[in-house]
Design an enzyme around this catalytic site. Structure first.
Site, short mmCIF file in Angstrom:
data_model
loop_
_atom_site.label_atom_id
_atom_site.label_comp_id
_atom_site.label_asym_id
_atom_site.label_seq_id
_atom_site.Cartn_x
_atom_site.Cartn_y
_atom_site.Cartn_z
N LYS A 40 0.80 -1.21 0.00
CA LYS A 40 0.00 0.00 0.00
C LYS A 40 0.84 1.27 0.00
O LYS A 40 0.36 2.36 -0.35
CB LYS A 40 -0.89 0.04 1.27
CG LYS A 40 -1.81 -1.11 1.44
CD LYS A 40 -2.55 -0.97 2.80
CE LYS A 40 -3.33 -2.21 3.14
NZ LYS A 40 -3.80 -2.19 4.54
N GLY A 41 2.06 1.17 0.45
CA GLY A 41 2.86 2.37 0.77
C GLY A 41 2.97 3.41 -0.33
O GLY A 41 3.06 4.60 -0.04
N GLU A 96 7.96 3.08 -5.96
CA GLU A 96 8.02 2.57 -4.59
C GLU A 96 8.21 3.74 -3.62
O GLU A 96 8.88 4.73 -3.95
CB GLU A 96 9.18 1.57 -4.49
CG GLU A 96 9.46 1.00 -3.13
CD GLU A 96 8.31 0.20 -2.52
OE1 GLU A 96 7.21 0.77 -2.40
OE2 GLU A 96 8.53 -0.95 -2.13
N ASP A 100 14.23 -0.23 1.75
CA ASP A 100 14.87 -0.40 3.05
C ASP A 100 15.83 -1.59 2.95
O ASP A 100 16.99 -1.44 2.56
CB ASP A 100 13.76 -0.61 4.10
CG ASP A 100 14.28 -0.73 5.52
OD1 ASP A 100 15.49 -0.82 5.71
OD2 ASP A 100 13.45 -0.73 6.46
N LYS A 128 16.65 4.07 2.25
CA LYS A 128 17.30 3.91 3.56
C LYS A 128 18.45 2.91 3.41
O LYS A 128 18.29 1.71 3.66
CB LYS A 128 16.28 3.40 4.59
CG LYS A 128 16.76 3.55 6.02
CD LYS A 128 16.09 2.61 6.97
CE LYS A 128 14.70 3.02 7.36
NZ LYS A 128 14.17 2.14 8.43
N PHE A 149 12.79 4.53 12.06
CA PHE A 149 11.51 4.05 11.53
C PHE A 149 10.70 5.23 11.06
O PHE A 149 10.28 6.08 11.85
CB PHE A 149 10.76 3.24 12.58
CG PHE A 149 9.74 2.34 11.93
CD1 PHE A 149 10.07 1.04 11.57
CD2 PHE A 149 8.47 2.80 11.64
CE1 PHE A 149 9.15 0.22 10.92
CE2 PHE A 149 7.54 1.99 11.00
CZ PHE A 149 7.88 0.70 10.65
N VAL A 150 10.48 5.32 9.74
CA VAL A 150 9.80 6.48 9.18
C VAL A 150 8.36 6.15 8.78
O VAL A 150 8.07 5.04 8.33
CB VAL A 150 10.58 7.08 7.98
CG1 VAL A 150 11.85 7.75 8.44
CG2 VAL A 150 10.89 6.04 6.92
N ASP A 156 3.52 3.39 6.83
CA ASP A 156 2.79 3.12 8.07
C ASP A 156 3.66 2.51 9.15
O ASP A 156 4.76 2.02 8.90
CB ASP A 156 1.66 2.13 7.80
CG ASP A 156 2.17 0.71 7.60
OD1 ASP A 156 3.13 0.52 6.82
OD2 ASP A 156 1.65 -0.21 8.26
N ARG A 162 -0.29 6.57 7.83
CA ARG A 162 -0.13 6.70 6.38
C ARG A 162 -0.63 8.06 5.88
O ARG A 162 -0.17 8.57 4.86
CB ARG A 162 -0.92 5.62 5.64
CG ARG A 162 -0.40 4.21 5.80
CD ARG A 162 -1.07 3.29 4.77
NE ARG A 162 -0.95 1.88 5.12
CZ ARG A 162 0.08 1.11 4.78
NH1 ARG A 162 1.10 1.62 4.15
NH2 ARG A 162 0.10 -0.17 5.11
C1 PRP Z 1 7.09 -1.34 3.12
C2 PRP Z 1 7.36 -0.24 2.10
C3 PRP Z 1 8.08 -0.95 1.00
C4 PRP Z 1 8.77 -2.09 1.72
C5 PRP Z 1 10.24 -1.83 1.77
O1 PRP Z 1 5.97 -2.03 2.73
O2 PRP Z 1 6.16 0.35 1.68
O3 PRP Z 1 7.18 -1.48 0.05
O4 PRP Z 1 8.24 -2.17 3.04
O5 PRP Z 1 10.84 -2.85 2.48
P1 PRP Z 1 12.17 -3.63 2.12
O6 PRP Z 1 13.04 -2.76 1.24
O7 PRP Z 1 12.78 -3.82 3.49
O8 PRP Z 1 11.76 -4.90 1.47
P2 PRP Z 1 5.22 -3.07 3.67
O9 PRP Z 1 5.69 -4.47 3.35
O10 PRP Z 1 5.36 -2.63 5.10
O11 PRP Z 1 3.72 -2.98 3.18
P3 PRP Z 1 2.86 -1.63 2.92
O12 PRP Z 1 3.39 -1.00 1.65
O13 PRP Z 1 1.46 -2.14 2.77
O14 PRP Z 1 3.04 -0.73 4.12
#
Ligand code: PRP
Length: 174
Positions: A40-41, A96, A100, A128, A149-150, A156, A162
């Site tokens: 969703k991010g 994206e 991270d 990051k 943690f952002v 989220d 969000r």
């Molecule tokens: C978060 C963020 C990225 C992902 C990055 O999504 O939105 O898509 O983590 O993480 P990584 O580089 O460590 O793999 P999340 O899986 O929390 O789902 P969301 O988008 O629904 O919040």
């Protein structure tokens, strides 16, 4: 309870999105690119970016999730919803919110490449690097963020925050 502290303002984000859009417009003009957002991010970034790019593009989304809630996850990526548009011979730009560990985008770039698009590149608003577990080149990058943690601008913590317009850090309340 934790209180979010602003580290990148909505004005700084808007300026950066406009700069990224100029580059993307130049690189993709006449190519009818397919922008694929990772839910969703990325939903906030995607909606600002497509309007700033302001050339004909098509849009699709995938849902990927790491197992587990909260700040930690197992590292396994699961495809929850696939892209609906055929991508063979298309110019694909993955959109994206944050890279991270790199696991999410690595998984998706490999998955999409297998279907023989004309090109596949990555645009990430936040990077990051301190969290990186696998290397993944980012073609269009907005901000480098610290090892914290952002949340906000689509990101989220346990589905909270969000909606915040700025990028914030969660910190312990004194
Ligand atoms: C978060 C963020 C990225 C992902 C990055 O999504 O939105 O898509 O983590 O993480 P990584 O580089 O460590 O793999 P999340 O899986 O929390 O789902 P969301 O988008 O629904 O919040």
């Amino acid at each position: 309870m934790e209180k979010p502290e602003v580290i990148v303002t909505r004005e700084e984000i808007a300026k950066k999105v406009a700069e990224l859009a100029v580059k993307i417009r130049k690189d993709y003009k006449g190519k009818n690119p397919l922008l694929i957002g990772i839910l969703k991010g990325s939903f906030v970034f995607m909606s600002d970016l497509v309007r700033a790019v302001n050339i004909p593009v098509e849009i699709d989304f995938v849902i990927l999730s790491s197992y587990g809630a909260g700040k930690e996850s197992s590292g396994k990526i699961k495809l929850v919803k696939d892209v609906q548009t055929p991508i063979k011979d298309r110019h694909v730009l993955v959109v994206e919110d944050i890279v991270d560990r790199g696991l999410t985008v690595r998984f998706l770039m490999d998955y999409l490449s297998f279907r023989k698009p004309a090109s596949v590149k990555l645009c990430a608003l936040f990077d990051k690097p301190s969290g990186r577990k696998v290397e993944v080149p980012i073609d269009y990058v907005g901000f480098t963020v610290p090892d914290a943690f952002v949340v906000g601008y689509g990101l989220d913590y346990d589905e909270k925050f969000r909606y915040l317009p700025d990028l914030c850090v969660l910190e312990e309340q004194k």
